[in-house]
Design an enzyme around this catalytic site. Structure first.
Site, PDB file in Angstrom:
ATOM      1  N   ARG A 187       0.858  -1.188   0.000  1.00  0.00           N
ATOM      2  CA  ARG A 187       0.000   0.000   0.000  1.00  0.00           C
ATOM      3  C   ARG A 187       0.894   1.238   0.000  1.00  0.00           C
ATOM      4  NH1 ARG A 187      -4.066  -1.982  -1.934  1.00  0.00           N
ATOM      5  NH2 ARG A 187      -5.384  -0.227  -1.307  1.00  0.00           N
ATOM      6  N   GLU A 215      -2.904   7.746  -6.461  1.00  0.00           N
ATOM      7  CA  GLU A 215      -2.742   7.138  -7.773  1.00  0.00           C
ATOM      8  C   GLU A 215      -3.777   7.691  -8.746  1.00  0.00           C
ATOM      9  OE1 GLU A 215      -2.821   2.882  -7.256  1.00  0.00           O
ATOM     10  OE2 GLU A 215      -1.014   2.885  -6.033  1.00  0.00           O
ATOM     11  N   HIS A 229       1.226   0.363 -10.420  1.00  0.00           N
ATOM     12  CA  HIS A 229       0.288  -0.540  -9.740  1.00  0.00           C
ATOM     13  C   HIS A 229      -0.091  -1.708 -10.646  1.00  0.00           C
ATOM     14  CE1 HIS A 229      -2.828  -0.566  -6.256  1.00  0.00           C
ATOM     15  NE2 HIS A 229      -2.469  -1.798  -6.581  1.00  0.00           N
TER      16      HIS A 229
END
Length: 316
Positions: free
Chosen positions: A234, A263, A282
Protein backbone atom coordinates in the site's frame (compact mmCIF):
# COMPACT_ATOMS: atom_id res chain seq x y z
CA UNK A 1 -38.41 -11.83 -10.67
CA UNK A 2 -38.60 -8.22 -9.48
CA UNK A 3 -38.19 -5.35 -11.91
CA UNK A 4 -35.02 -3.29 -12.13
CA UNK A 5 -36.82 -0.41 -10.46
CA UNK A 6 -37.73 -2.72 -7.56
CA UNK A 7 -34.31 -4.30 -7.20
CA UNK A 8 -31.91 -1.41 -7.67
CA UNK A 9 -28.38 -1.59 -9.05
CA UNK A 10 -25.09 -3.39 -9.07
CA UNK A 11 -22.65 -0.52 -8.67
CA UNK A 12 -19.00 -0.71 -9.79
CA UNK A 13 -16.46 1.88 -8.70
CA UNK A 14 -14.27 3.71 -11.24
CA UNK A 15 -12.14 1.02 -12.84
CA UNK A 16 -9.62 0.14 -15.54
CA UNK A 17 -11.03 -3.26 -16.52
CA UNK A 18 -11.22 -3.94 -20.27
CA UNK A 19 -14.85 -4.98 -19.87
CA UNK A 20 -17.55 -5.81 -17.29
CA UNK A 21 -19.10 -8.82 -19.00
CA UNK A 22 -19.08 -10.91 -15.82
CA UNK A 23 -20.67 -8.13 -13.81
CA UNK A 24 -23.28 -7.53 -16.50
CA UNK A 25 -24.30 -11.19 -16.50
CA UNK A 26 -24.60 -11.13 -12.71
CA UNK A 27 -26.77 -8.01 -12.81
CA UNK A 28 -29.01 -9.56 -15.46
CA UNK A 29 -29.33 -12.77 -13.44
CA UNK A 30 -30.85 -10.82 -10.54
CA UNK A 31 -32.74 -8.18 -12.51
CA UNK A 32 -30.36 -5.42 -11.48
CA UNK A 33 -29.08 -2.49 -13.49
CA UNK A 34 -25.28 -2.42 -13.87
CA UNK A 35 -23.91 1.03 -13.10
CA UNK A 36 -20.20 1.69 -13.69
CA UNK A 37 -19.25 4.96 -12.00
CA UNK A 38 -16.94 7.24 -13.95
CA UNK A 39 -15.60 9.07 -10.90
CA UNK A 40 -15.89 9.20 -7.11
CA UNK A 41 -18.86 11.57 -7.16
CA UNK A 42 -20.85 9.29 -9.45
CA UNK A 43 -19.83 6.34 -7.29
CA UNK A 44 -21.06 8.10 -4.14
CA UNK A 45 -24.31 9.20 -5.80
CA UNK A 46 -25.02 5.65 -6.97
CA UNK A 47 -24.77 4.05 -3.55
CA UNK A 48 -28.33 4.91 -2.57
CA UNK A 49 -29.78 2.48 -5.12
CA UNK A 50 -27.05 -0.17 -4.94
CA UNK A 51 -27.77 -3.70 -3.76
CA UNK A 52 -24.13 -4.62 -4.34
CA UNK A 53 -21.22 -2.17 -4.28
CA UNK A 54 -18.06 -3.39 -5.98
CA UNK A 55 -14.96 -1.41 -5.01
CA UNK A 56 -11.69 -0.92 -6.91
CA UNK A 57 -8.58 0.99 -5.78
CA UNK A 58 -10.10 4.06 -7.49
CA UNK A 59 -13.15 4.42 -5.26
CA UNK A 60 -13.73 4.98 -1.55
CA UNK A 61 -16.60 4.15 0.78
CA UNK A 62 -16.81 6.17 4.00
CA UNK A 63 -19.19 6.21 6.94
CA UNK A 64 -21.55 8.83 5.49
CA UNK A 65 -21.93 6.66 2.39
CA UNK A 66 -22.61 3.50 4.40
CA UNK A 67 -25.37 5.39 6.18
CA UNK A 68 -27.10 5.91 2.81
CA UNK A 69 -26.86 2.25 1.74
CA UNK A 70 -30.32 1.17 2.81
CA UNK A 71 -30.56 -1.48 0.06
CA UNK A 72 -26.99 -2.77 0.09
CA UNK A 73 -26.48 -6.48 0.75
CA UNK A 74 -22.69 -6.43 0.50
CA UNK A 75 -19.60 -4.50 -0.49
CA UNK A 76 -17.05 -6.49 -2.47
CA UNK A 77 -13.47 -5.28 -2.88
CA UNK A 78 -11.62 -6.34 -6.01
CA UNK A 79 -8.34 -7.44 -4.40
CA UNK A 80 -6.92 -7.72 -0.93
CA UNK A 81 -6.40 -4.17 0.38
CA UNK A 82 -9.42 -2.47 1.95
CA UNK A 83 -8.04 0.71 3.47
CA UNK A 84 -10.33 2.66 1.12
CA UNK A 85 -13.37 1.13 2.85
CA UNK A 86 -14.46 2.17 6.35
CA UNK A 87 -15.00 -1.34 7.69
CA UNK A 88 -15.98 -0.09 11.15
CA UNK A 89 -18.80 1.88 9.58
CA UNK A 90 -19.73 -1.16 7.50
CA UNK A 91 -20.11 -3.21 10.67
CA UNK A 92 -22.07 -0.41 12.33
CA UNK A 93 -24.62 -0.39 9.51
CA UNK A 94 -24.64 -4.14 9.05
CA UNK A 95 -23.09 -4.27 5.58
CA UNK A 96 -20.66 -7.16 5.10
CA UNK A 97 -17.43 -6.39 3.26
CA UNK A 98 -15.66 -9.18 1.39
CA UNK A 99 -12.22 -9.08 -0.24
CA UNK A 100 -10.60 -11.22 -2.95
CA UNK A 101 -7.20 -12.02 -1.44
CA UNK A 102 -5.85 -14.82 -3.58
CA UNK A 103 -6.40 -13.82 -7.21
CA UNK A 104 -2.83 -12.65 -7.84
CA UNK A 105 -0.63 -13.50 -4.85
CA UNK A 106 2.00 -15.17 -7.02
CA UNK A 107 2.15 -12.25 -9.42
CA UNK A 108 2.64 -9.66 -6.67
CA UNK A 109 5.28 -11.75 -4.90
CA UNK A 110 7.15 -12.23 -8.18
CA UNK A 111 7.07 -8.47 -8.77
CA UNK A 112 8.45 -7.84 -5.29
CA UNK A 113 11.24 -10.38 -5.79
CA UNK A 114 12.16 -9.00 -9.22
CA UNK A 115 12.28 -5.45 -7.87
CA UNK A 116 14.36 -6.50 -4.87
CA UNK A 117 16.93 -8.36 -6.96
CA UNK A 118 17.16 -5.46 -9.42
CA UNK A 119 17.83 -3.03 -6.59
CA UNK A 120 20.29 -5.30 -4.82
CA UNK A 121 22.29 -5.64 -8.05
CA UNK A 122 22.08 -1.85 -8.52
CA UNK A 123 20.40 -2.00 -11.94
CA UNK A 124 18.96 1.54 -11.68
CA UNK A 125 22.44 2.88 -10.89
CA UNK A 126 23.90 1.14 -13.91
CA UNK A 127 21.26 2.34 -16.32
CA UNK A 128 21.49 5.91 -15.01
CA UNK A 129 25.28 5.89 -15.48
CA UNK A 130 25.00 4.87 -19.13
CA UNK A 131 22.14 7.26 -19.87
CA UNK A 132 24.27 10.08 -18.40
CA UNK A 133 27.21 9.14 -20.66
CA UNK A 134 29.12 7.63 -17.76
CA UNK A 135 30.32 4.13 -17.06
CA UNK A 136 30.71 1.73 -14.14
CA UNK A 137 32.63 3.82 -11.63
CA UNK A 138 32.05 2.38 -8.14
CA UNK A 139 28.57 1.02 -8.87
CA UNK A 140 27.71 -2.21 -6.97
CA UNK A 141 30.88 -2.34 -4.90
CA UNK A 142 28.67 -1.73 -1.86
CA UNK A 143 26.22 -4.61 -2.36
CA UNK A 144 26.66 -8.06 -0.79
CA UNK A 145 26.61 -11.20 -2.90
CA UNK A 146 23.36 -13.18 -2.67
CA UNK A 147 24.70 -15.60 -0.05
CA UNK A 148 25.43 -12.66 2.26
CA UNK A 149 22.41 -10.52 1.39
CA UNK A 150 20.16 -9.88 4.40
CA UNK A 151 16.52 -9.61 3.39
CA UNK A 152 13.80 -8.40 5.74
CA UNK A 153 10.14 -9.17 5.07
CA UNK A 154 7.55 -7.02 6.85
CA UNK A 155 4.24 -8.87 6.82
CA UNK A 156 3.80 -12.62 6.39
CA UNK A 157 0.43 -12.92 4.72
CA UNK A 158 0.04 -14.82 1.45
CA UNK A 159 2.28 -12.51 -0.56
CA UNK A 160 4.88 -11.97 2.14
CA UNK A 161 5.25 -15.72 2.66
CA UNK A 162 5.74 -16.35 -1.06
CA UNK A 163 8.28 -13.53 -1.33
CA UNK A 164 10.20 -14.71 1.73
CA UNK A 165 10.28 -18.29 0.46
CA UNK A 166 11.61 -17.30 -2.95
CA UNK A 167 14.31 -15.10 -1.42
CA UNK A 168 15.32 -18.04 0.76
CA UNK A 169 15.57 -20.33 -2.28
CA UNK A 170 18.00 -17.84 -3.81
CA UNK A 171 20.29 -18.50 -0.86
CA UNK A 172 19.89 -15.14 0.89
CA UNK A 173 19.58 -14.62 4.64
CA UNK A 174 15.87 -13.95 5.15
CA UNK A 175 14.11 -12.81 8.30
CA UNK A 176 10.53 -11.72 8.77
CA UNK A 177 8.32 -9.73 11.11
CA UNK A 178 4.57 -9.96 11.56
CA UNK A 179 2.83 -9.16 14.86
CA UNK A 180 -0.13 -11.39 14.05
CA UNK A 181 0.79 -14.20 11.65
CA UNK A 182 2.33 -17.43 12.85
CA UNK A 183 5.20 -18.85 10.80
CA UNK A 184 8.11 -21.21 11.41
CA UNK A 185 9.72 -21.66 7.99
CA UNK A 186 11.42 -18.23 8.05
CA UNK A 187 13.42 -16.91 11.06
CA UNK A 188 11.58 -14.25 13.03
CA UNK A 189 12.99 -10.83 13.86
CA UNK A 190 11.78 -7.66 15.53
CA UNK A 191 10.53 -4.69 13.52
CA UNK A 192 13.60 -2.72 14.53
CA UNK A 193 15.95 -5.49 13.43
CA UNK A 194 14.27 -5.76 10.04
CA UNK A 195 14.45 -2.02 9.42
CA UNK A 196 17.95 -1.43 10.76
CA UNK A 197 19.81 -4.62 9.77
CA UNK A 198 18.49 -5.50 6.31
CA UNK A 199 20.00 -4.90 2.90
CA UNK A 200 16.55 -5.33 1.32
CA UNK A 201 13.34 -4.36 3.15
CA UNK A 202 10.22 -5.72 1.44
CA UNK A 203 6.85 -4.35 2.59
CA UNK A 204 3.79 -6.62 2.68
CA UNK A 205 1.60 -4.94 5.29
CA UNK A 206 -1.95 -3.55 5.36
CA UNK A 207 -2.41 0.19 5.62
CA UNK A 208 -3.94 1.34 8.89
CA UNK A 209 -3.38 3.90 11.61
CA UNK A 210 -0.37 1.97 12.93
CA UNK A 211 1.38 1.47 9.59
CA UNK A 212 0.66 4.74 7.76
CA UNK A 213 3.98 6.48 6.96
CA UNK A 214 5.86 3.84 8.94
CA UNK A 215 8.82 4.38 6.61
CA UNK A 216 9.46 7.91 7.86
CA UNK A 217 12.43 10.28 7.89
CA UNK A 218 13.47 8.88 11.27
CA UNK A 219 13.26 5.27 10.10
CA UNK A 220 15.15 6.00 6.88
CA UNK A 221 17.99 7.53 8.90
CA UNK A 222 18.29 4.30 10.91
CA UNK A 223 18.52 2.05 7.89
CA UNK A 224 21.77 0.80 6.41
CA UNK A 225 23.27 3.26 3.89
CA UNK A 226 23.30 0.51 1.25
CA UNK A 227 19.76 -0.65 2.00
CA UNK A 228 16.89 -0.67 -0.48
CA UNK A 229 13.11 -0.69 -0.02
CA UNK A 230 10.46 -2.53 -2.03
CA UNK A 231 6.77 -1.70 -1.71
CA UNK A 232 4.11 -3.65 -3.60
CA UNK A 233 1.59 -3.39 -0.75
CA UNK A 234 0.00 0.00 0.00
CA UNK A 235 1.37 3.41 -0.96
CA UNK A 236 0.65 5.08 2.36
CA UNK A 237 3.16 2.88 4.17
CA UNK A 238 5.94 5.22 3.02
CA UNK A 239 6.37 8.94 3.59
CA UNK A 240 7.06 9.68 -0.07
CA UNK A 241 8.76 13.11 0.30
CA UNK A 242 11.00 11.60 2.99
CA UNK A 243 11.91 8.71 0.70
CA UNK A 244 12.69 11.05 -2.19
CA UNK A 245 15.00 13.04 0.08
CA UNK A 246 16.72 9.89 1.40
CA UNK A 247 17.37 8.73 -2.17
CA UNK A 248 18.64 12.12 -3.31
CA UNK A 249 20.99 12.43 -0.33
CA UNK A 250 22.26 8.86 -0.63
CA UNK A 251 20.90 7.94 2.80
CA UNK A 252 19.65 4.69 1.26
CA UNK A 253 20.74 3.07 -1.99
CA UNK A 254 17.45 2.59 -3.80
CA UNK A 255 13.73 1.89 -3.75
CA UNK A 256 11.12 0.21 -5.93
CA UNK A 257 7.45 1.15 -5.71
CA UNK A 258 4.38 -0.27 -7.41
CA UNK A 259 1.91 1.57 -5.15
CA UNK A 260 1.60 5.20 -4.13
CA UNK A 261 -0.23 7.35 -1.60
CA UNK A 262 -2.15 8.92 -4.49
CA UNK A 263 -2.74 7.14 -7.77
CA UNK A 264 -2.01 7.92 -10.54
CA UNK A 265 1.24 9.40 -9.24
CA UNK A 266 0.89 13.21 -9.30
CA UNK A 267 2.97 15.11 -11.85
CA UNK A 268 4.60 17.13 -9.07
CA UNK A 269 5.53 14.14 -6.88
CA UNK A 270 9.13 14.41 -5.62
CA UNK A 271 9.53 10.73 -6.45
CA UNK A 272 9.66 11.59 -10.15
CA UNK A 273 13.04 13.30 -9.70
CA UNK A 274 14.54 10.90 -7.16
CA UNK A 275 17.53 8.77 -8.25
CA UNK A 276 17.89 4.98 -8.05
CA UNK A 277 14.17 4.44 -8.03
CA UNK A 278 12.09 1.87 -9.92
CA UNK A 279 8.47 2.92 -10.43
CA UNK A 280 5.69 0.76 -11.87
CA UNK A 281 2.03 1.86 -12.16
CA UNK A 282 0.29 -0.54 -9.74
CA UNK A 283 0.71 -3.50 -12.09
CA UNK A 284 2.31 -6.05 -9.74
CA UNK A 285 -0.95 -8.04 -9.65
CA UNK A 286 -1.22 -8.37 -13.42
CA UNK A 287 -0.66 -11.45 -15.58
CA UNK A 288 -2.47 -13.15 -18.44
CA UNK A 289 -4.77 -14.87 -15.91
CA UNK A 290 -4.98 -12.52 -12.92
CA UNK A 291 -7.62 -10.14 -14.24
CA UNK A 292 -10.12 -12.90 -14.96
CA UNK A 293 -9.42 -14.52 -11.59
CA UNK A 294 -9.94 -11.19 -9.83
CA UNK A 295 -13.25 -10.41 -11.50
CA UNK A 296 -14.45 -14.01 -11.14
CA UNK A 297 -13.68 -13.91 -7.43
CA UNK A 298 -15.47 -10.61 -6.90
CA UNK A 299 -18.53 -11.66 -8.91
CA UNK A 300 -18.73 -14.98 -7.07
CA UNK A 301 -18.81 -13.17 -3.73
CA UNK A 302 -21.46 -10.75 -4.95
CA UNK A 303 -23.58 -13.65 -6.23
CA UNK A 304 -23.42 -15.37 -2.85
CA UNK A 305 -24.57 -12.17 -1.15
CA UNK A 306 -27.50 -11.79 -3.53
CA UNK A 307 -28.52 -15.39 -2.88
CA UNK A 308 -28.32 -14.71 0.86
CA UNK A 309 -25.34 -17.04 1.31
CA UNK A 310 -22.25 -16.49 3.45
CA UNK A 311 -19.42 -14.82 1.54
CA UNK A 312 -15.79 -15.88 2.10
CA UNK A 313 -13.08 -13.49 3.27
CA UNK A 314 -15.41 -11.11 5.12
CA UNK A 315 -13.51 -8.33 6.92
CA UNK A 316 -16.43 -6.54 8.60
Amino acid sequence: MSTIADRGTLLVAPHQFPHLEREQKLAAQFGLKLVAAVDQQAFTDGMVDAEIVMVTPYGKVNEAEFARMTRCKAVVRYGIGYDNIDVKAAAKYGVPVSIVPDASSEEVAAHALAMGVALARRLPHGQAAIMNNGWAGTIAYDTPKLADLEVGILGMGRIGRLTAGWWAKLGTKVKAYDPFAEFTDIPKASLEEILEQSDVVSLHLPLNADTRNMISTEVLKRMRPGAVIVNVSRGGLIDEPALAEALSSGQIAGAALDVFAKEPLPADSPLRDAPNLILTPHIAWRSNTSLGALQDGAVDRARKALFGEQMPDVVS
